[in-house]
Design an enzyme around this catalytic site. Structure first.
Site, PDB file in Angstrom:
ATOM      1  N   CYS A  27     -47.399  29.537  83.135  1.00  0.00           N
ATOM      2  CA  CYS A  27     -47.049  29.087  81.773  1.00  0.00           C
ATOM      3  C   CYS A  27     -47.123  30.177  80.710  1.00  0.00           C
ATOM      4  CB  CYS A  27     -47.956  27.929  81.384  1.00  0.00           C
ATOM      5  SG  CYS A  27     -47.747  26.501  82.461  1.00  0.00           S
TER       6      CYS A  27
HETATM    7  N1  LIG Z   1     -48.790  24.567  86.840  1.00  0.00           N
HETATM    8  C1  LIG Z   1     -49.073  24.247  85.588  1.00  0.00           C
HETATM    9  O1  LIG Z   1     -50.188  24.398  85.150  1.00  0.00           O
HETATM   10  C2  LIG Z   1     -48.014  23.641  84.677  1.00  0.00           C
HETATM   11  C3  LIG Z   1     -48.435  22.968  83.537  1.00  0.00           C
HETATM   12  C4  LIG Z   1     -47.495  22.392  82.716  1.00  0.00           C
HETATM   13  C5  LIG Z   1     -46.150  22.545  82.998  1.00  0.00           C
HETATM   14  N2  LIG Z   1     -45.748  23.242  84.092  1.00  0.00           N
HETATM   15  C6  LIG Z   1     -44.308  23.346  84.357  1.00  0.00           C
HETATM   16  O2  LIG Z   1     -43.951  22.390  85.342  1.00  0.00           O
HETATM   17  C7  LIG Z   1     -42.905  22.893  86.161  1.00  0.00           C
HETATM   18  C8  LIG Z   1     -43.353  22.906  87.615  1.00  0.00           C
HETATM   19  O3  LIG Z   1     -44.467  23.769  87.734  1.00  0.00           O
HETATM   20  P1  LIG Z   1     -45.449  23.718  88.981  1.00  0.00           P
HETATM   21  O4  LIG Z   1     -46.641  24.518  88.586  1.00  0.00           O
HETATM   22  O5  LIG Z   1     -45.626  22.320  89.430  1.00  0.00           O
HETATM   23  O6  LIG Z   1     -44.601  24.541  90.059  1.00  0.00           O
HETATM   24  P2  LIG Z   1     -44.900  24.679  91.612  1.00  0.00           P
HETATM   25  O7  LIG Z   1     -44.281  25.952  92.042  1.00  0.00           O
HETATM   26  O8  LIG Z   1     -46.357  24.433  91.890  1.00  0.00           O
HETATM   27  O9  LIG Z   1     -44.100  23.474  92.277  1.00  0.00           O
HETATM   28  C9  LIG Z   1     -42.714  23.331  92.196  1.00  0.00           C
HETATM   29  C10 LIG Z   1     -42.228  22.673  93.473  1.00  0.00           C
HETATM   30  O10 LIG Z   1     -40.845  22.418  93.311  1.00  0.00           O
HETATM   31  C11 LIG Z   1     -40.237  22.611  94.573  1.00  0.00           C
HETATM   32  N3  LIG Z   1     -38.802  22.761  94.403  1.00  0.00           N
HETATM   33  C12 LIG Z   1     -38.103  23.843  94.008  1.00  0.00           C
HETATM   34  N4  LIG Z   1     -36.792  23.538  93.959  1.00  0.00           N
HETATM   35  C13 LIG Z   1     -36.672  22.255  94.317  1.00  0.00           C
HETATM   36  C14 LIG Z   1     -35.567  21.369  94.438  1.00  0.00           C
HETATM   37  N5  LIG Z   1     -34.332  21.759  94.168  1.00  0.00           N
HETATM   38  N6  LIG Z   1     -35.813  20.126  94.855  1.00  0.00           N
HETATM   39  C15 LIG Z   1     -37.074  19.721  95.137  1.00  0.00           C
HETATM   40  N7  LIG Z   1     -38.144  20.494  95.024  1.00  0.00           N
HETATM   41  C16 LIG Z   1     -37.946  21.748  94.610  1.00  0.00           C
HETATM   42  C17 LIG Z   1     -40.945  23.815  95.151  1.00  0.00           C
HETATM   43  O11 LIG Z   1     -40.790  23.877  96.564  1.00  0.00           O
HETATM   44  C18 LIG Z   1     -42.381  23.566  94.711  1.00  0.00           C
HETATM   45  O12 LIG Z   1     -43.125  22.872  95.695  1.00  0.00           O
HETATM   46  C19 LIG Z   1     -42.562  24.268  85.601  1.00  0.00           C
HETATM   47  O13 LIG Z   1     -41.548  24.139  84.655  1.00  0.00           O
HETATM   48  C20 LIG Z   1     -43.849  24.673  84.905  1.00  0.00           C
HETATM   49  O14 LIG Z   1     -43.635  25.609  83.878  1.00  0.00           O
HETATM   50  C21 LIG Z   1     -46.664  23.764  84.961  1.00  0.00           C
END
Ligand SMILES: NC(=O)c1ccc[n+]([C@@H]2O[C@H](COP(=O)([O-])OP(=O)(O)OC[C@H]3O[C@@H](n4cnc5c(N)ncnc54)[C@H](O)[C@@H]3O)[C@@H](O)[C@H]2O)c1
Length: 396
Positions: free
Chosen positions: A253
């Site tokens: 982030c």
């Molecule tokens: N991790 C955090 O602390 C956090 C907090 C708030 C917001 N976010 C936001 O949330 C979003 C996701 O972050 P995250 O940390 O969960 O990411 P992550 O990498 O942990 O998980 C994302 C998942 O999406 C999957 N993926 C990718 N393409 C795909 C598709 N086409 N279809 C299905 N699955 C698919 C990946 O395989 C992965 O398992 C991002 O935009 C991030 O900025 C993250």
């Protein structure tokens, strides 16, 4: 409701479990087969969700993990929770969001509420998701996720949730869904406001962290304790908020989201000068740490054994994405030292394994997890503390 979550990472799995606990029937969809196999076997990959909790939801049939996109059809709610990284030029990479939208366009014909929780710039729901799916059957809302992994005080249930929709119907249905597991829901006038609020929150952190990182360097050069100054300033009961200096910023982030804001700012002709400068300061912190370690160790670390303690980007999580520890290790190695790292939570990383602290000449504490035995550092002739934990140690 029948709820499908696209992406079963930190955000997607957290929402999936919250929704399943609230009584919805949840499908966790991900393209990564190994992850789906692991989740289906009841093994969680994130700190806040236990294997027992996950296995319990699978046993009652309230949570199913799958890589089969055809099961998205018939969902009442579809949540998009996919990565939104930067490309090599540090511009937004929306390829995962586009792929998720295309999955919905191809596989979902029945009317659903499509919610984007992925962090992105204002206009993403309208221009990059709804315009791509094109179906008039669906409703579209934005509800950016604010989860803070490892935070035991604020979670999905008690962190206020922002909702902006393309239509009043979308807002109403999103409120109905989130009110089943969120205590506080704040409706804003458009998805763009919700999207912008999320990236401004993280830009606020990025800029303030950069400010204290720069201040820590000024204070050190002046021969005063930056942390003591910050604690003193924080006694002012109004108009001040304390941020802590450190070795840089990491995770999905803070180093990433502000560049999404900078991108749209540039498009509309407003230079995002604070974001650019904050990135420069934060990205330069590992070099500052390495410089201080060399100086504090008598001017050379050539031939020394150094242990970098804590390599995830923050306490009590195993997430090493964008961690400043990587730069610290590489820069210390470039100075001719043998550099190992110790992190029980991370275990293995970049093809290397966590090593014992014992036997090192020097230690650099980058991230402190609960349960770390600080006594193990006593054998080191020099300790540099980036966390403000060890009284009397050299550090930031
Ligand atoms: N991790 C955090 O602390 C956090 C907090 C708030 C917001 N976010 C936001 O949330 C979003 C996701 O972050 P995250 O940390 O969960 O990411 P992550 O990498 O942990 O998980 C994302 C998942 O999406 C999957 N993926 C990718 N393409 C795909 C598709 N086409 N279809 C299905 N699955 C698919 C990946 O395989 C992965 O398992 C991002 O935009 C991030 O900025 C993250």
């Amino acid at each position: 409701m029948r709820v499908s979550i696209i992406g079963q990472g930190y955000v997607g799995l957290t929402i999936a479990v919250s929704a399943a606990r609230a009584g919805h029937t949840v499908l966790g969809f991900d393209v990564k087969e190994s992850l789906i196999a692991q989740l289906s076997a009841g093994k969680s990959h994130i700190e806040g969700i236990s294997d027992v909790a996950l296995a319990g939801l699978i046993a009652t049939g309230t949570y199913v993990a799958s890589t089969d996109p055809s099961v998205l059809e018939g969902s009442d709610v579809i949540v998009i929770a996919v990565p939104t990284p930067l490309d090599k030029q540090r511009n937004p990479d929306l390829s995962f969001v586009h792929a998720a939208a295309d999955l919905i366009a191809t596989n979902v014909k029945s009317a659903a509420l499509v919610i984007n929780e992925s962090t992105s710039y204002p206009g993403t729901l309208r221009k990059e998701i709804a315009a791509r799916i094109t179906s008039m059957a669906h409703l579209y809302a934005s509800s950016p996720e604010r989860v803070d992994p490892g935070n035991t005080q604020w979670g999905t249930n008690n962190t206020p949730r922002l909702i902006g929709g393309l239509t009043p119907g979308a807002v109403a249905k999103a409120k109905e869904f989130y009110s089943t597991f969120c205590d506080s829901i704040i409706e804003v006038s458009s998805p763009e406001v919700a999207e912008a609020a999320k990236i401004f929150e993280n830009t606020f952190r990025q800029v303030n962290i950069a400010l204290v990182n720069e201040f820590a360097q000024i204070a050190h050069a002046l021969g005063i304790s930056g942390r003591e100054v910050l604690d003193a300033a924080a006694t002012k009961p109004y108009g001040f908020m304390e941020f802590n200096p450190g070795p840089g910023v990491g995770g999905h982030c803070i180093p990433v989201d502000p560049s999404y804001l900078a991108h749209v700012a540039n498009e509309v002709g407003v230079p995002a000068t604070f974001i650019k400068r904050a990135n420069e300061v934060n990205l330069a912190m590992p070099a500052y740490v390495a410089k201080r370690v060399v100086a504090g160790s008598g001017g050379s670390i050539k031939g020394k054994i150094v242990v970098v303690v804590g390599v995830s980007y923050k306490s009590n999580v195993a997430d090493t994405r964008e961690t400043p520890a990587a730069g610290v290790i590489d820069l210390l190695r470039a100075q001719g030292a043998t550099v190992n790292w110790h992190d029980d939570l991370v275990g293995s990383w970049r093809g290397e394994s966590s090593a014992p602290i014992e036997g090192a000449d020097l230690a650099v504490l980058v991230t402190k997890h609960d349960g770390l035995d600080l006594a193990a550092l006593k054998g080191c002739s020099y300790v540099f503390d980036c966390t403000g934990t060890i009284a009397g140690a050299d550090g930031i």
